[in-house]
Design an enzyme around this catalytic site. Structure first.
Site, PDB file in Angstrom:
ATOM      1  N   LYS A 116       0.820  -1.220   0.000  1.00  0.00           N
ATOM      2  CA  LYS A 116       0.000   0.000   0.000  1.00  0.00           C
ATOM      3  C   LYS A 116       0.844   1.256   0.000  1.00  0.00           C
ATOM      4  O   LYS A 116       0.448   2.269  -0.575  1.00  0.00           O
ATOM      5  CB  LYS A 116      -0.959   0.006   1.205  1.00  0.00           C
ATOM      6  N   LYS A 198      -9.122 -12.906 -10.379  1.00  0.00           N
ATOM      7  CA  LYS A 198     -10.330 -12.949  -9.548  1.00  0.00           C
ATOM      8  C   LYS A 198     -11.278 -11.823  -9.942  1.00  0.00           C
ATOM      9  O   LYS A 198     -10.832 -10.738 -10.309  1.00  0.00           O
ATOM     10  CB  LYS A 198      -9.930 -12.752  -8.076  1.00  0.00           C
ATOM     11  N   LYS A 201     -13.907  -5.378  -8.539  1.00  0.00           N
ATOM     12  CA  LYS A 201     -14.626  -4.161  -8.920  1.00  0.00           C
ATOM     13  C   LYS A 201     -13.750  -3.214  -9.738  1.00  0.00           C
ATOM     14  O   LYS A 201     -14.259  -2.315 -10.394  1.00  0.00           O
ATOM     15  CB  LYS A 201     -15.192  -3.454  -7.685  1.00  0.00           C
TER      16      LYS A 201
END
Ligand code: TRP
Length: 334
Positions: A116, A198, A201
């Site tokens: 991150k 996978k 969104k």
């Protein structure tokens, strides 16, 4: 007859976006049944979301809409404790204490922090760094036996265990040391346009959201990637035809049919028939969920009441642990 104490389970979910078919078939669908064997606590981890910048009104909306969607998927608020993390101040309070029992070095080794901070390099804030400490507090407050998480969160549950063991070794048995539960059951659903990855969104064209209209769902299935060999034959071959295998897997999960049964159902019919059939099956499976979620999302009073009751039950359990911790570390009690 003596009542056997059920084992306790707790998990947090980031209210970070709309739920999709992959979330539903891969995980949520199975949660509804857990209440028979476990005492379940689920919370929306809104405190965690602000480690990356959020739009305040969006976050507010998602925190309540996502609750509606989970309930519509079968998570019964009468049987599960459902709450919002920021409604229970004990999470933040214990997180501070645990910060002082967590080492800089061990946090530096967290792979999610490394990922991150590379991704959000203009906002490497302290919250991003101490994210696992808040997560440890989330967990340890409730003394759960199990913490169901995805593979990506396993390291965070492990550091939580390390923190608990360290604290217990100084002050006695304050925390139960929980076990991570990495889901092996549940279907693994891939993106309709990117069958190698996978469903996510971040690729909206290949992602079927629970709130999508029937037309949108049908359109997405019509455009689903099948295979490159143009064999035009519904046959289960995960290596050679990952797109077809994914569609078959979705169809199988929804209808209970085996791969062999699906192959004979569509024998000689090609993808032009198969893809819309899968789309229709998904439309029908999601219809009651979407309608119920839409109804609930309009019923703010009900959702607020679920959150209010959930926070009350959660605070009771969390408060007991927090008081014990405060006493152990030497905070003066009045
Ligand atoms: N970090 C988890 C995730 O991103 C969410 C989470 C926060 C969580 N607190 C938790 C999960 C406590 C399990 C237990 O998926």
């Amino acid at each position: 007859m003596e009542e056997v104490q059920k084992k306790r389970m707790l998990s947090g979910i980031q209210p970070s976006g709309d739920l999709h078919l992959g979330n539903y078939l891969g995980a949520i669908k199975n949660w509804a049944d857990r209440v028979n064997d476990y005492e379940c606590f689920y919370f929306m981890a809104d405190l965690h979301t602000i480690t990356v910048r959020q739009d305040p009104s969006e976050l507010r909306k998602r925190s309540v809409n996502q609750l509606a969607q989970y309930i519509a998927c079968g998570l019964d608020p009468e049987k599960n404790v459902l709450f919002l993390q920021s409604h229970v101040p004990a999470h933040s309070q214990l997180a501070w204490v645990l910060n002082c029992y967590t080492m800089f070095g061990e946090l530096s080794r967290m792979t999610q922090f490394k990922d991150k901070s590379a991704k959000y390099s203009n906002n490497i804030n302290a919250g991003l760094f101490t994210y696992p400490v808040l997560m440890a507090a989330d967990i340890l407050l409730y003394q759960p036996d199990y913490v169901p998480v995805g593979e990506d969160q396993k390291q965070h549950v492990e550091i939580c265990r390390d923190i608990a063991i360290r604290f217990n070794s100084i002050y006695g048995d304050v925390f139960k040391v929980p076990e991570p539960l990495i889901a092996k059951t549940g279907a693994r659903i891939y993106g309709l346009t990117t069958p190698g990855d996978k469903m996510s969104k971040s690729v909206p064209d290949g992602c079927v959201f629970l709130m999508d209209s029937p037309d949108d769902i049908r359109r997405k299935f019509k455009r689903a990637v099948t295979d490159s060999d143009r064999e035009n034959c519904v046959r289960y071959d995960k290596e050679a035809k990952p797109g077809v295998a994914n569609l078959m897997n979705i169809y199988s999960t929804l209808t209970g049919k085996t791969m062999t049964e699906i192959e004979s159902e569509f024998a000689g019919q090609g993808y032009g028939v198969f893809k819309p059939a899968v789309g229709d099956a998904v439309v029908e499976a999601l219809r009651p969920i979407r309608e119920e979620a839409e109804r609930l999302m309009k019923d703010k009073a009900y959702l607020d009441e679920v959150y209010r009751k959930g926070a009350e039950k959660a605070s009771y359990v969390a408060g007991k642990t927090l008081r014990k911790v405060y006493k152990k570390v030497g905070f003066y009690q009045i």
